[in-house]
Design a protein around this motif. Structure first.
Motif, PDB file in Angstrom:
ATOM      1  N   ALA A  39       9.228  29.495  60.319  1.00  0.00           N
ATOM      2  CA  ALA A  39       9.789  28.157  60.128  1.00  0.00           C
ATOM      3  C   ALA A  39       8.752  27.070  60.379  1.00  0.00           C
ATOM      4  O   ALA A  39       7.763  27.277  61.078  1.00  0.00           O
ATOM      5  CB  ALA A  39      10.970  27.953  61.067  1.00  0.00           C
TER       6      ALA A  39
ATOM      7  N   SER B  55      12.037  23.659  57.359  1.00  0.00           N
ATOM      8  CA  SER B  55      11.835  24.567  56.227  1.00  0.00           C
ATOM      9  C   SER B  55      13.131  25.315  55.948  1.00  0.00           C
ATOM     10  O   SER B  55      14.041  25.328  56.773  1.00  0.00           O
ATOM     11  CB  SER B  55      10.707  25.546  56.522  1.00  0.00           C
ATOM     12  OG  SER B  55      10.970  26.251  57.723  1.00  0.00           O
ATOM     13  N   LYS B  56      13.202  25.923  54.783  1.00  0.00           N
ATOM     14  CA  LYS B  56      14.387  26.687  54.391  1.00  0.00           C
ATOM     15  C   LYS B  56      14.021  28.156  54.266  1.00  0.00           C
ATOM     16  O   LYS B  56      12.904  28.492  53.918  1.00  0.00           O
ATOM     17  CB  LYS B  56      14.917  26.172  53.059  1.00  0.00           C
ATOM     18  CG  LYS B  56      15.385  24.736  53.113  1.00  0.00           C
ATOM     19  CD  LYS B  56      15.835  24.262  51.748  1.00  0.00           C
ATOM     20  CE  LYS B  56      16.349  22.853  51.787  1.00  0.00           C
ATOM     21  NZ  LYS B  56      15.308  21.843  51.844  1.00  0.00           N
ATOM     22  N   GLY B  57      14.980  29.020  54.530  1.00  0.00           N
ATOM     23  CA  GLY B  57      14.752  30.447  54.367  1.00  0.00           C
ATOM     24  C   GLY B  57      13.948  31.036  55.507  1.00  0.00           C
ATOM     25  O   GLY B  57      13.796  30.440  56.567  1.00  0.00           O
TER      26      GLY B  57
ATOM     27  N   PRO C   7      16.250  17.474  58.461  1.00  0.00           N
ATOM     28  CA  PRO C   7      15.426  18.216  57.499  1.00  0.00           C
ATOM     29  C   PRO C   7      15.356  17.566  56.121  1.00  0.00           C
ATOM     30  O   PRO C   7      14.346  17.693  55.424  1.00  0.00           O
ATOM     31  CB  PRO C   7      16.092  19.586  57.429  1.00  0.00           C
ATOM     32  CG  PRO C   7      16.787  19.729  58.743  1.00  0.00           C
ATOM     33  CD  PRO C   7      17.243  18.331  59.106  1.00  0.00           C
ATOM     34  N   SER C   8      16.400  16.834  55.714  1.00  0.00           N
ATOM     35  CA  SER C   8      16.384  16.209  54.389  1.00  0.00           C
ATOM     36  C   SER C   8      15.408  15.031  54.313  1.00  0.00           C
ATOM     37  O   SER C   8      15.111  14.551  53.215  1.00  0.00           O
ATOM     38  CB  SER C   8      17.793  15.754  53.983  1.00  0.00           C
ATOM     39  OG  SER C   8      18.218  14.685  54.795  1.00  0.00           O
TER      40      SER C   8
END
Length: 133
Positions: free
Chosen positions: A10, A31-33, A84-85
């Motif tokens: 991350a 981060s994503k995933g 996060p956005s």
């Protein structure tokens, strides 16, 4: 005080009022995933009202050096940095061996550093592991 960096899966940002305590509710994964990221001990650039931080995406099969891909995370300085956005993660740029005319045993670019050029554009200056050259 802020920390912006990576753990194995991350990109994370944390805030502290005193630099000694880092409360869990003052941290966010941006981060994503479950991708893998790395970064060196490089500064965060503040330019044009934005924060820029160089990082490397570590693409499978995770060969040291060769599978690091240059990238940057950036956000508006006035945004909620724990949201996060607020952050943009650039598309990772893989190393292309066709760019080089000499042999390397463990090629890779590492430890990017975001800098502002004299023309105001933002660049990621990276260290190239070019052994044995």
């Amino acid at each position: 005080m802020w920390l912006l960096g990576t753990n194995p899966t991350a990109i994370k940002i944390s805030r502290s009022e005193d630099g000694l305590e880092w409360p869990p509710n003052a941290s966010a994964v941006i981060s994503k995933g479950n991708d893998t990221y790395n970064t060196g001990p490089t500064p965060t650039l503040v330019a044009g009202g934005r924060l820029y931080r160089a990082m490397e995406f570590f693409r499978p099969p995770h060969r040291w050096g060769l599978d690091y891909e240059a990238m940057c995370v950036h956000a508006d300085v006035n945004s909620d940095l724990l949201d996060p956005s607020s952050w943009t993660i650039t598309e990772p740029l893989p190393l292309d061996m066709k760019w080089f005319s000499f042999p390397m045993t463990t090629p890779g670019y590492l430890e990017g550093n975001m800098v502002e050029g004299p023309n105001g554009e933002i660049y990621d200056i990276l260290r190239l592991n070019s052994l044995p050259a």
